[in-house]
Design an enzyme around this catalytic site. Sequence first.
Site, PDB file in Angstrom:
ATOM      1  CE  LYS A   1      -3.287   2.730   2.614  1.00 59.55           C
ATOM      2  NZ  LYS A   1      -4.183   2.755   3.828  1.00 59.55           N
TER       3      LYS A   1
ATOM      4  CD  GLU B   1      -4.860   7.899  11.028  1.00 54.85           C
ATOM      5  OE1 GLU B   1      -4.042   6.974  11.054  1.00 54.85           O
ATOM      6  OE2 GLU B   1      -4.809   8.758   9.816  1.00 54.85           O
TER       7      GLU B   1
ATOM      8  CD  GLU C   1      -7.249   1.929   1.525  1.00 53.35           C
ATOM      9  OE1 GLU C   1      -6.904   3.093   1.955  1.00 53.35           O
ATOM     10  OE2 GLU C   1      -8.204   1.769   0.665  1.00 53.35           O
TER      11      GLU C   1
ATOM     12  CD  GLU D   1     -10.836   7.326  -0.862  1.00 48.06           C
ATOM     13  OE1 GLU D   1      -9.944   7.462   0.145  1.00 48.06           O
ATOM     14  OE2 GLU D   1     -11.242   6.270  -1.223  1.00 48.06           O
TER      15      GLU D   1
ATOM     16  CE  LYS E   1     -10.098  10.117   1.893  1.00 48.03           C
ATOM     17  NZ  LYS E   1      -8.679   9.200   1.985  1.00 48.03           N
TER      18      LYS E   1
END
Length: 286
Positions: A35, A84, A128, A262, A266
Amino acid sequence: QPVRIESRRNSVGAELWQQQVEEALAQIKNGDLQKVVLAREVALELSNSPNPMLILAALEAANPECYTFAVETDSKCFIGCSPERLLSRKENAVETEALAGTVRRGATETEDKALERILREDPKLTHEHKLVAKAIKESLEPVTAHLEDSEPVKILKLNRIQHRCQPLSATVSATTANSDLYRCLHPTPAICGYPSHRAQAFINEIEQLCRGWYSGSVGILGDKYCELSVAIRSALVDNERLWLYSGVGIVAGSIAEQEWHELESKLEAMLQAIGNNALAIDYNAH
């Protein structure tokens, strides 16, 4: 006085973005990476200087589950509303989380539930997320006496997008310093990739921007205490100029156009907080 967006410039156009994603997928296919997180900067010229605290208040009202922050220096102010958590510590108890996988919110409850099912079941999105959880567990192993990962995956719903999120908790010894934990966890796979050192090297080679404070960390540190978030969903304000940042995780199965959308999703919350959310760029127009 209302703030209008006079112009917008992307650090990466759709053609270059396609090339970057293809290069990342080639690295993933040959086994060098599993990734990598690619980011983009959007520079805005505004009609007048915005009040960063008003932008932040709008972000916080729309996303109460997130960490809001502001760091001022000279004429600049770095603000954000991050979903996060990097690290929370109280004495020997440590909490973090694996946050990855993104879909937009639905316009209706039925559509929103359908998108949530995709987020829970789509092989690319679950892969992911599992990579992120695996990397965090591996990074904490050297400094933890016990790691708890039995909590189920939750869906974190923000005003524009939703994510997969799995809380992780650990027990550390009293001699473990906050700096030890920080070095283990930062940069997270959600803002860098996996394996971390290879992803960092690839990002440094391919990205067309200086991330600056974006994807760094912000929070509070104390003696055997800390609360840190990852500085994403963020912007740098400097008088009539404003820079927005967003990133996406590229894994096997990623499609450049979908990842571009995406990135736009965001940015929408920040654009709305500024007062204008109508400047998304059509991928197919480039």
